[in-house]
Design a protein around this motif. Structure first.
Motif, short mmCIF file in Angstrom:
data_model
loop_
_atom_site.label_atom_id
_atom_site.label_comp_id
_atom_site.label_asym_id
_atom_site.label_seq_id
_atom_site.Cartn_x
_atom_site.Cartn_y
_atom_site.Cartn_z
N LYS A 274 31.75 30.72 8.96
CA LYS A 274 31.18 31.28 7.60
C LYS A 274 30.76 32.72 7.56
CE LYS A 274 29.65 26.45 6.48
NZ LYS A 274 28.34 25.67 6.12
N ASN A 275 30.51 33.30 8.41
CA ASN A 275 30.16 34.69 8.49
C ASN A 275 31.27 35.68 8.50
OD1 ASN A 275 27.43 33.77 8.54
ND2 ASN A 275 27.24 34.19 10.74
N PHE A 276 32.42 35.27 8.31
CA PHE A 276 33.71 36.10 8.43
C PHE A 276 34.46 35.66 7.18
CE2 PHE A 276 31.99 35.58 12.69
CZ PHE A 276 32.19 36.82 13.14
N SER A 277 35.16 36.80 6.94
CA SER A 277 36.21 36.69 5.80
C SER A 277 37.56 37.48 6.03
CB SER A 277 35.54 36.99 4.53
OG SER A 277 35.60 38.74 4.51
N GLY A 278 38.54 37.29 5.03
CA GLY A 278 39.76 37.92 5.23
C GLY A 278 39.69 39.17 5.29
N HIS A 279 38.48 40.02 4.82
CA HIS A 279 38.22 41.33 4.62
C HIS A 279 37.80 41.81 6.21
CE1 HIS A 279 38.71 45.03 2.33
NE2 HIS A 279 37.28 45.22 2.48
N SER A 280 37.15 40.77 7.17
CA SER A 280 36.48 41.21 8.20
C SER A 280 37.21 42.15 9.15
CB SER A 280 35.87 39.88 9.02
OG SER A 280 35.09 39.37 8.28
N PHE A 281 38.77 41.98 9.27
CA PHE A 281 39.47 42.86 10.17
C PHE A 281 39.33 44.16 9.61
CE2 PHE A 281 41.70 38.78 10.64
CZ PHE A 281 41.64 38.67 11.88
N ARG A 282 39.40 44.55 8.25
CA ARG A 282 39.21 45.92 7.97
C ARG A 282 38.08 46.55 8.29
NH1 ARG A 282 42.03 49.53 4.22
NH2 ARG A 282 40.49 50.59 2.82
N ILE A 283 36.90 45.73 7.87
CA ILE A 283 35.56 46.34 8.09
C ILE A 283 35.27 46.25 9.69
CG2 ILE A 283 33.13 45.37 7.92
CD1 ILE A 283 33.79 43.60 5.88
N GLY A 284 35.83 45.43 10.32
CA GLY A 284 35.78 45.76 12.17
C GLY A 284 36.55 46.79 12.49
#
Length: 334
Positions: A274-284
């Motif tokens: 629940k703490n991750f989204s599709g945008h997490s790769f870009r943020i990461g």
């Protein structure tokens, strides 16, 4: 008749395809809400008042469980449809000022949701490694595992947004807009990914993203090349205009499909999905770039951020991008 068709086309192209899809969904929910409350329609439109809009906002929050940003987007969809039919702006007073009571209600929604703001953690290189390691052991099927791996790797190294590799609904896929097989080309150990449109490219000028062959067990160039070779075997159709990423039935990969699969793998790796989204790769990718001490202008180039005007005057050589992507792969060792 010709002019009418031209005007209709101009209306359609006045906003991006993605925004239009979101507006259509929002307006559909609005009409459904009105029908449930016995509001009559005239010429496909119903009389709209500030009171109706306020209750629709409450409906969006409590029944549809929508976030503030989505509710705002749906309201913009209502405005768009009423303006298109030559009606006055339903979100404004006669003097052009926003509806005061609706504004206060929206502020209340925003404030209440900010108090319970959802955590959105980055998928950094070490987490990406765990995702890939788990997928290579087998999670879904041979093809789906490789597809999710490829989409994850290029999302990280290409600083891609989830909406740039997926579609909201597979039936809305359009080769002229969305990512196709033809948007990938290989030259001199570089995989070029052509984005026909993106969030920061509303006029669809297009942009090419370089994915280099790097010295790492997770390499965007190698995984993309392998995926395209395997895709020919597993999927019967292989036309240039076909979606690059597909799910069941050769349909374009939907956003929810991708996020659901990623969250499932993250859970297998011991993370709270629940703490991750599709945008997490870009943020990461941005996080890893900072850890790797990549220069600010290079991070902005990789991520296509336009906050500092000087970035647009910098001509970045392919060797510099390759070096930055190699640093991303080595960020965990720093």
């Amino acid at each position: 008749m010709v002019l009418k068709q031209t005007v209709e086309k101009l209306w359609t192209t006045s906003i991006s395809k993605r925004t239009k899809d979101a507006y259509d969904i929002g307006f559909m929910h609005f009409k459904r809400y009105l029908l449930l409350n016995n509001v009559t329609f005239t010429n496909n439109l119903a009389p709209v008042s500030e009171e109706i809009l306020i209750y629709f906002v409450a409906h969006c929050q409590t029944v549809l469980k929508l976030h503030y940003s989505t509710i705002k987007l749906y309201l913009c969809g209502i405005r768009y449809n009423y303006l298109k039919e030559n009606c006055s702006d339903p979100l404004e007073l006669y003097n052009g000022k926003p509806l005061p009571r609706l504004t206060l209600i929206l502020n209340s929604v925003k404030r209440s949701q900010n108090q319970n703001k959802r955590i959105r953690l980055p998928i950094t290189f070490d987490i990406l490694e765990q995702i890939i390691k788990r997928l290579r052991k087998g999670v879904f099927s041979k093809f789906i595992d490789l597809m999710i791996e490829t989409a994850s790797v290029i999302s990280f190294f290409g600083f891609l947004r989830c909406g740039e590799i997926t579609v909201i609904k597979s039936e809305h896929f359009e080769p002229a807009i969305n990512l196709c097989i033809s948007d990938i080309s290989f030259t001199d150990n570089i995989a070029n990914l052509h984005l026909k449109q993106s969030k920061t490219d509303p006029f669809r000028k297009g942009i090419d993203i370089q994915l280099h062959k790097i010295n790492s067990h997770i390499c965007p160039y190698r995984v993309l090349k392998r995926y395209l070779e395997i895709r020919k075997t597993f999927i019967s159709s292989y036309q240039n205009t076909d979606p690059l990423f597909v799910s069941i039935g050769n349909l374009a990969m939907e956003r929810d499909f991708f996020i659901t699969k990623i969250r499932h793998v993250l859970e297998l790796c011991g993370y709270n999905p629940k703490n991750f989204s599709g945008h997490s790769f870009r943020i990461g990718a941005g996080t890893a770039a900072g850890q790797a001490n990549i220069e600010d202008h290079m991070i902005k180039t990789l991520g296509r951020w336009s906050s500092d005007c000087y970035v647009r005057y910098i001509r970045t050589q392919p060797i510099s991008i390759k070096h930055a992507q190699q640093q991303l792969a080595e960020s965990i060792n720093h």
